[in-house]
Write a protein that holds these residues in place. Structure first.
Motif, PDB file in Angstrom:
ATOM      1  N   CYS A  96       0.829  -1.207   0.000  1.00 38.17           N
ATOM      2  CA  CYS A  96       0.000   0.000   0.000  1.00 38.17           C
ATOM      3  C   CYS A  96       0.862   1.255   0.000  1.00 38.17           C
ATOM      4  CB  CYS A  96      -0.920   0.005   1.223  1.00 38.17           C
ATOM      5  SG  CYS A  96      -2.318  -1.145   1.132  1.00 38.17           S
ATOM      6  N   LEU A  97       1.880   1.281   0.841  1.00 40.80           N
ATOM      7  CA  LEU A  97       2.772   2.438   0.895  1.00 40.80           C
ATOM      8  C   LEU A  97       3.451   2.666  -0.455  1.00 40.80           C
ATOM      9  CD1 LEU A  97       4.385   1.878   4.419  1.00 40.80           C
ATOM     10  CD2 LEU A  97       2.862   3.761   3.762  1.00 40.80           C
ATOM     11  N   LEU A  98       3.838   1.584  -1.111  1.00 41.00           N
ATOM     12  CA  LEU A  98       4.465   1.708  -2.429  1.00 41.00           C
ATOM     13  C   LEU A  98       3.463   2.254  -3.454  1.00 41.00           C
ATOM     14  CD1 LEU A  98       6.537  -1.621  -2.567  1.00 41.00           C
ATOM     15  CD2 LEU A  98       7.387   0.701  -2.126  1.00 41.00           C
ATOM     16  N   LEU A  99       2.232   1.771  -3.398  1.00 41.88           N
ATOM     17  CA  LEU A  99       1.208   2.271  -4.310  1.00 41.88           C
ATOM     18  C   LEU A  99       0.926   3.758  -4.080  1.00 41.88           C
ATOM     19  CD1 LEU A  99      -1.349  -0.682  -4.275  1.00 41.88           C
ATOM     20  CD2 LEU A  99      -0.112   0.158  -6.275  1.00 41.88           C
ATOM     21  N   GLU A 100       1.039   4.178  -2.833  1.00 40.34           N
ATOM     22  CA  GLU A 100       0.801   5.581  -2.494  1.00 40.34           C
ATOM     23  C   GLU A 100       2.003   6.468  -2.831  1.00 40.34           C
ATOM     24  OE1 GLU A 100      -0.990   6.123   1.528  1.00 40.34           O
ATOM     25  OE2 GLU A 100      -1.075   3.937   1.507  1.00 40.34           O
ATOM     26  N   GLY A 101       3.127   5.843  -3.217  1.00 38.54           N
ATOM     27  CA  GLY A 101       4.321   6.618  -3.498  1.00 38.54           C
ATOM     28  C   GLY A 101       5.046   7.090  -2.251  1.00 38.54           C
ATOM     29  N   ARG A 102       4.763   6.486  -1.122  1.00 38.71           N
ATOM     30  CA  ARG A 102       5.398   6.867   0.150  1.00 38.71           C
ATOM     31  C   ARG A 102       6.601   5.959   0.368  1.00 38.71           C
ATOM     32  NH1 ARG A 102       0.131   7.717   4.037  1.00 38.71           N
ATOM     33  NH2 ARG A 102       1.765   8.190   5.566  1.00 38.71           N
ATOM     34  N   TYR A 103       7.596   6.166  -0.462  1.00 38.42           N
ATOM     35  CA  TYR A 103       8.719   5.228  -0.539  1.00 38.42           C
ATOM     36  C   TYR A 103       9.601   5.250   0.705  1.00 38.42           C
ATOM     37  CZ  TYR A 103       7.244   5.249  -5.412  1.00 38.42           C
ATOM     38  OH  TYR A 103       6.497   5.165  -6.549  1.00 38.42           O
ATOM     39  N   GLN A 104       9.811   6.397   1.312  1.00 38.40           N
ATOM     40  CA  GLN A 104      10.630   6.447   2.520  1.00 38.40           C
ATOM     41  C   GLN A 104       9.973   5.646   3.646  1.00 38.40           C
ATOM     42  OE1 GLN A 104      13.584   7.430   2.961  1.00 38.40           O
ATOM     43  NE2 GLN A 104      14.078   8.909   1.349  1.00 38.40           N
ATOM     44  N   GLU A 105       8.679   5.820   3.807  1.00 32.93           N
ATOM     45  CA  GLU A 105       7.963   5.069   4.842  1.00 32.93           C
ATOM     46  C   GLU A 105       7.959   3.576   4.521  1.00 32.93           C
ATOM     47  OE1 GLU A 105       4.146   6.745   6.209  1.00 32.93           O
ATOM     48  OE2 GLU A 105       4.648   8.462   4.927  1.00 32.93           O
TER      49      GLU A 105
END
Length: 214
Positions: free
Chosen positions: A160-169
């Motif tokens: 989910c984080l990857l899909l959201e583009g929240r790569y650092q998290e």
């Protein structure tokens, strides 16, 4: 329990399964390997059931599960099986060995009416559809928040984080998982050894971070 009683329960289970096939089809549910499924707004929902242990054969325990279809698409890309998955029928989302984990949304019992099993089946699917409407996920972040509360959903949270583009998290979540020796539940074999889904996610995430840094 006598043999006659056991046979009666088996016959009831078979008759109920047939009623569910008929009612499920009428209500827009497809079926694969005993699991009923349908899609709504990018979400895959699954319904499966079995005789409740304490129900004396007159009660079914029902499980409602779901996941965003986008999780599978990204999982297949990250896990280096995108081309193979593209050749599979849609039902691979449901019964494929290598798919993102579903999240159990609810579990309940349905009383069987031996004299009217179609009514029991209709009640089962009606309850499932009501629960879907009450627990809908408008976007990936909403599903991630629900998944984060459930043990065993760590890979889904990362996806989910990857899909959201929240790569650092995502990178932080992956590092934490790998520190706990969490494979994400999947391992693939390569010429140089085995690679876990979480390791693949780490590499995929690192590539996206490198692209952002350019």
């Amino acid at each position: 329990m006598t043999r006659e009683e056991q046979k009666r329960l088996r016959d009831l289970e078979k008759s109920f399964a047939l009623a569910c096939r008929s009612v499920g089809k009428r209500r827009g549910w497809k079926r694969i390997a005993g699991t009923y499924y349908q899609t709504r707004d990018g979400m895959l929902y699954e319904v499966c059931f079995a005789q409740a242990p304490a129900g004396a054969g007159k009660r079914e325990t029902v499980w409602l599960r779901g996941k965003p279809l986008a999780l599978d698409e990204l999982f297949w890309e990250v896990f280096h099986m995108k081309e193979d998955a593209a050749k599979m029928p849609f039902s691979f989302h449901v019964n494929g060995a290598f798919t993102a984990h579903v999240l159990t949304l609810d579990c309940w019992d349905v009383e069987l009416l031996p004299e009217d099993l179609e009514t029991s089946a209709d009640r089962l699917f009606a309850e499932a559809e009501e629960k879907i409407s009450a627990q809908s996920f408008p976007d990936i972040p909403a599903f991630r928040e629900a998944a984060a509360k459930v043990r065993g959903q760590e890979l889904n949270v990362v996806l989910c984080l990857l899909l959201e583009g929240r790569y650092q998290e995502a990178a932080q979540a992956i590092d934490g998982a790998l520190a706990r020796h969490d494979s994400g539940g999947f391992v693939r074999c390569t010429d140089s050894g085995s690679v876990s889904a979480m390791e693949d996610a780490r590499d995929w995430c690192a590539a996206r971070l490198a692209e952002e840094a350019v």
